[in-house]
Design an enzyme around this catalytic site. Structure first.
Site, PDB file in Angstrom:
ATOM      1  N   TRP A 158      46.902  92.495  56.252  1.00 22.84           N
ATOM      2  CA  TRP A 158      46.139  91.618  55.347  1.00 22.84           C
ATOM      3  C   TRP A 158      45.025  90.916  56.100  1.00 22.84           C
ATOM      4  CZ3 TRP A 158      47.601  85.970  54.144  1.00 22.84           C
ATOM      5  CH2 TRP A 158      48.167  85.349  55.262  1.00 22.84           C
ATOM      6  N   ASP A 159      45.096  90.929  57.431  1.00 21.64           N
ATOM      7  CA  ASP A 159      44.060  90.327  58.272  1.00 21.64           C
ATOM      8  C   ASP A 159      42.675  90.755  57.785  1.00 21.64           C
ATOM      9  OD1 ASP A 159      46.561  90.517  59.563  1.00 21.64           O
ATOM     10  OD2 ASP A 159      45.688  90.349  61.549  1.00 21.64           O
ATOM     11  N   GLU A 297      56.153  83.970  58.618  1.00 27.92           N
ATOM     12  CA  GLU A 297      57.150  85.031  58.844  1.00 27.92           C
ATOM     13  C   GLU A 297      58.422  84.532  59.523  1.00 27.92           C
ATOM     14  OE1 GLU A 297      54.465  87.549  60.957  1.00 27.92           O
ATOM     15  OE2 GLU A 297      53.837  88.629  59.155  1.00 27.92           O
ATOM     16  N   LYS A 409      55.314  78.954  60.686  1.00 30.73           N
ATOM     17  CA  LYS A 409      54.615  79.733  61.718  1.00 30.73           C
ATOM     18  C   LYS A 409      53.092  79.606  61.579  1.00 30.73           C
ATOM     19  CE  LYS A 409      54.277  84.502  63.427  1.00 30.73           C
ATOM     20  NZ  LYS A 409      54.615  85.901  63.146  1.00 30.73           N
TER      21      LYS A 409
HETATM   22  O1  IFM Z   1      49.107  89.990  59.842  1.00 26.45           O
HETATM   23  C1  IFM Z   1      49.535  89.240  60.925  1.00 26.45           C
HETATM   24  C2  IFM Z   1      50.665  88.345  60.464  1.00 26.45           C
HETATM   25  O2  IFM Z   1      50.246  87.450  59.466  1.00 26.45           O
HETATM   26  C3  IFM Z   1      51.225  87.566  61.633  1.00 26.45           C
HETATM   27  N1  IFM Z   1      51.645  88.465  62.674  1.00 26.45           N
HETATM   28  C4  IFM Z   1      50.574  89.320  63.174  1.00 26.45           C
HETATM   29  C5  IFM Z   1      49.960  90.140  62.047  1.00 26.45           C
HETATM   30  C6  IFM Z   1      48.801  90.989  62.593  1.00 26.45           C
HETATM   31  O3  IFM Z   1      47.768  90.174  63.052  1.00 26.45           O
END
Ligand code: IFM
Length: 588
Positions: A158-159, A297, A409
């Protein structure tokens, strides 16, 4: 390597067909400079070296071609590109390259006076952002580490849609369009994924690669050797609404009706259809989305994540507006898309019933969103009191305690506040910022920049600067300790948002471009260019003065309560009046 490296005099011709990939080592000793060329792979390329006493120059000209998976290597295309490049010559190629960069740079550069370190971080980020996306192809999107390292194996999260896309939509719409076209190309895989899980519509992959199948690894190995299941691929379903959000924002900002009609509408409708089937009516008569992971997460297998539910509702509501919007674009567009998707007459009505009944964890009395069902009952741990942030909350508290604590987080409720400010009543952003900011550990690199953007919007300027600086330094100072895996390109997109959306206050509000800048103490000037529906707009703020430069017409609102005004190409000035701006006047 030659045993005794030969020195080449100026102009000595090199073989025409030399290795395409080579390792070049420049030796520089007092009074001696020479190169070694180590061939590491065959190919065809031209090398020319001249070694005057003071300077050496090596030129390598390479032709590239691209092929879709399963197609033969694009040799002819590469050869043709090489022939064209050779004909143009190295000097001309370098000049074209410089011009291309100058044009992209002029459309993206953010200037900030008063914070040199931030300025440096911004330019570093802009360089990576500009070079990460391919505006000419739907074959690839931007992986979590851009083009710079092996982290996350180049997978697309989703980045791209939520953190990067706003940068492209506001500065280089062709790149934004290509990124969305990549998702459109993977729509069949998203349909198959939804169907495999027993849902309708389309659920995009949490981690996506060339085909759009979900490629999230099922487990990871922790530093102590323990195998940990990775549940994000199974549960982080908000990706469906994230892609829909990006489609809508791109359309609002660019005004690209053709894209909406040809591809965007289908994405919006299939994701809305997914949400309508994903939600379940509970005994309370309301709709619920169970067993998900939200942006935070640290908490898995939760029910009714406010971020997911509100975005799902928004996704359905926007999809339900499409019949009217497409009818205005092209009378054939809606019948064509609804036929293609086999949309039953009353399907949209049924989706809206789900949207209206979805719980969202919002308490109108406190104006707080509860991050997910039961979150407020968890141990109230404030990350800010535990350690200097950023830190990995789950490691500091331990996984089990984190699971039972309000240890966040990354922006989760605050992500929702950042992404959908237009649906919130006054005061909601401030109240939720005050609650969730101290409870967030920023264990994800995605978090600080969004806090910077939001802090600027809610007037917490000290926080806004601190978070924005944290984001700008993240890779340059190796703040996450894993720079060797590549740059954190989502942070860079978030940084652009902190500057332009947070401090610059740009937003699409209906048919108008809203601009509502705020300069924190210490900054004396902020200047950035954006694109708005075909026009280029340069925003410049100095102290209480705002200057706008337009190369075409735009409907502009200054401040959150400003009236929309149609401006033609030209230069305009306005001055701050209380918490708003004077009417923009032509600057002669
Ligand atoms: O998409 C992100 C997630 O929101 C957090 N962990 C890393 C992923 C990749 O950047």
């Amino acid at each position: 390597p030659p045993a005794t490296p030969a020195r080449l005099a100026d102009g000595v011709p090199m073989p025409r067909e030399s290795p395409a990939l080579a390792r070049v080592i420049a030796h520089m000793e007092p009074g001696r400079r020479f190169f070694e060329i180590h061939a590491v792979e065959g190919g065809s390329a031209a090398f020319a070296i001249s070694t005057a006493e003071e300077a050496g120059r090596l030129t390598r000209i390479v032709g590239l071609g691209r092929a879709r998976k399963g197609e033969p290597p694009p040799g002819d295309e590469a050869e043709a590109a090489l022939a064209r490049a050779r004909a143009a010559g190295a000097e001309a190629l370098v000049a074209q390259h410089r011009d291309a960069w100058a044009a992209r740079w002029a459309d993206a550069d953010i200037e900030v006076d008063g914070d040199l370190e931030l300025q440096r971080g911004l330019r570093f980020a802009l360089y990576h952002l500009i070079s990460s996306a391919d505006p000419d192809s739907d074959l690839a999107s931007v992986g979590a580490r851009g083009l710079t390292g092996p982290g996350y194996r180049g997978h697309v999260f989703w980045d791209t849609e939520v953190f990067l896309l706003p940068f492209y939509a506001w500065t280089h719409p062709a790149s934004a369009r290509a990124l969305l076209a990549y998702r459109y190309r993977t729509l069949d895989a998203a349909r198959a994924r939804a169907a495999a899980l027993g849902y309708r519509g389309a659920l995009f992959a949490w981690e996506s690669a060339d085909t759009g199948e979900d490629v999230t690894p099922p487990f990871g190995i922790m530093p102590d050797g323990v195998k940990m299941p990775i549940l994000t691929g199974e549960q982080e379903h908000h990706i469906a609404a994230d892609v829909a959000w990006a489609v809508w924002r791109y359309w609002e900002i660019s005004g690209d009706d053709a894209f909406l009609a040809e591809k965007g509408a289908e994405i919006m409708l299939e994701t809305a259809r997914f949400w309508a089937s994903r939600a379940r009516r509970g005994d309370d008569g309301r709709f619920h989305i169970e067993r998900v992971i939200g942006p935070d997460e640290y908490h898995e297998t939760i029910d009714d994540n406010a971020f997911t539910n509100v975005l799902a509702r928004w996704n359905i509501e926007r999809a339900a507006e499409l019949p009217g919007i497409l009818a205005r674009i092209d009378p054939d567009a809606w019948p064509a898309v609804s036929r293609r998707l086999g949309l039953a007459d009353d399907e949209l009505k049924a989706w809206l019933e789900v949207a209206n009944g979805l719980v969202d964890g919002f308490d109108p009395k406190t104006k707080l969103f509860e991050q997910f069902a039961g979150f407020f009952g968890l141990e109230d741990v404030k990350a800010v009191d535990i350690a200097e942030r950023p830190f990995a909350g789950d490691i500091v508290l331990g996984r089990e305690r984190t699971d039972r604590a309000q240890m966040v987080k990354q922006a989760d409720v605050l992500m929702l506040v950042h992404m959908l400010p237009e649906i919130l009543e006054p005061g909601v952003a401030e109240v939720n910022y005050a609650y969730y900011e101290p409870r967030t550990s920023h264990g994800s690199s995605l978090s600080p920049a969004i806090h910077g953007a939001l802090a600027a919007r809610v007037g917490q300027l000290e926080d806004a600067v601190a978070y924005t600086r944290m984001a700008a330094a993240l890779d340059l100072a190796n703040g996450m300790g894993n720079a060797s895996q590549g740059v954190h390109v989502a942070t860079m997109g978030g940084l652009w948002q902190a500057m332009a959306v947070g401090f610059g206050g740009v937003a699409a509000v209906g048919s108008s471009l809203r601009i509502d800048p705020v300069l924190p103490p210490g900054w004396t000037r902020l200047r950035f260019p954006i694109r708005w529906r075909g026009s280029r707009v340069v925003v410049e703020v100095e102290d209480r003065r705002l200057a706008l430069e337009l190369d075409g017409p735009a409907e502009v609102r200054l401040g959150t309560r400003g009236e929309p005004r149609r401006l033609g190409a030209g230069r305009y000035r306005a001055t701050r009046r209380g918490d708003g701006w004077s009417t923009p006047e032509v600057d002669r």
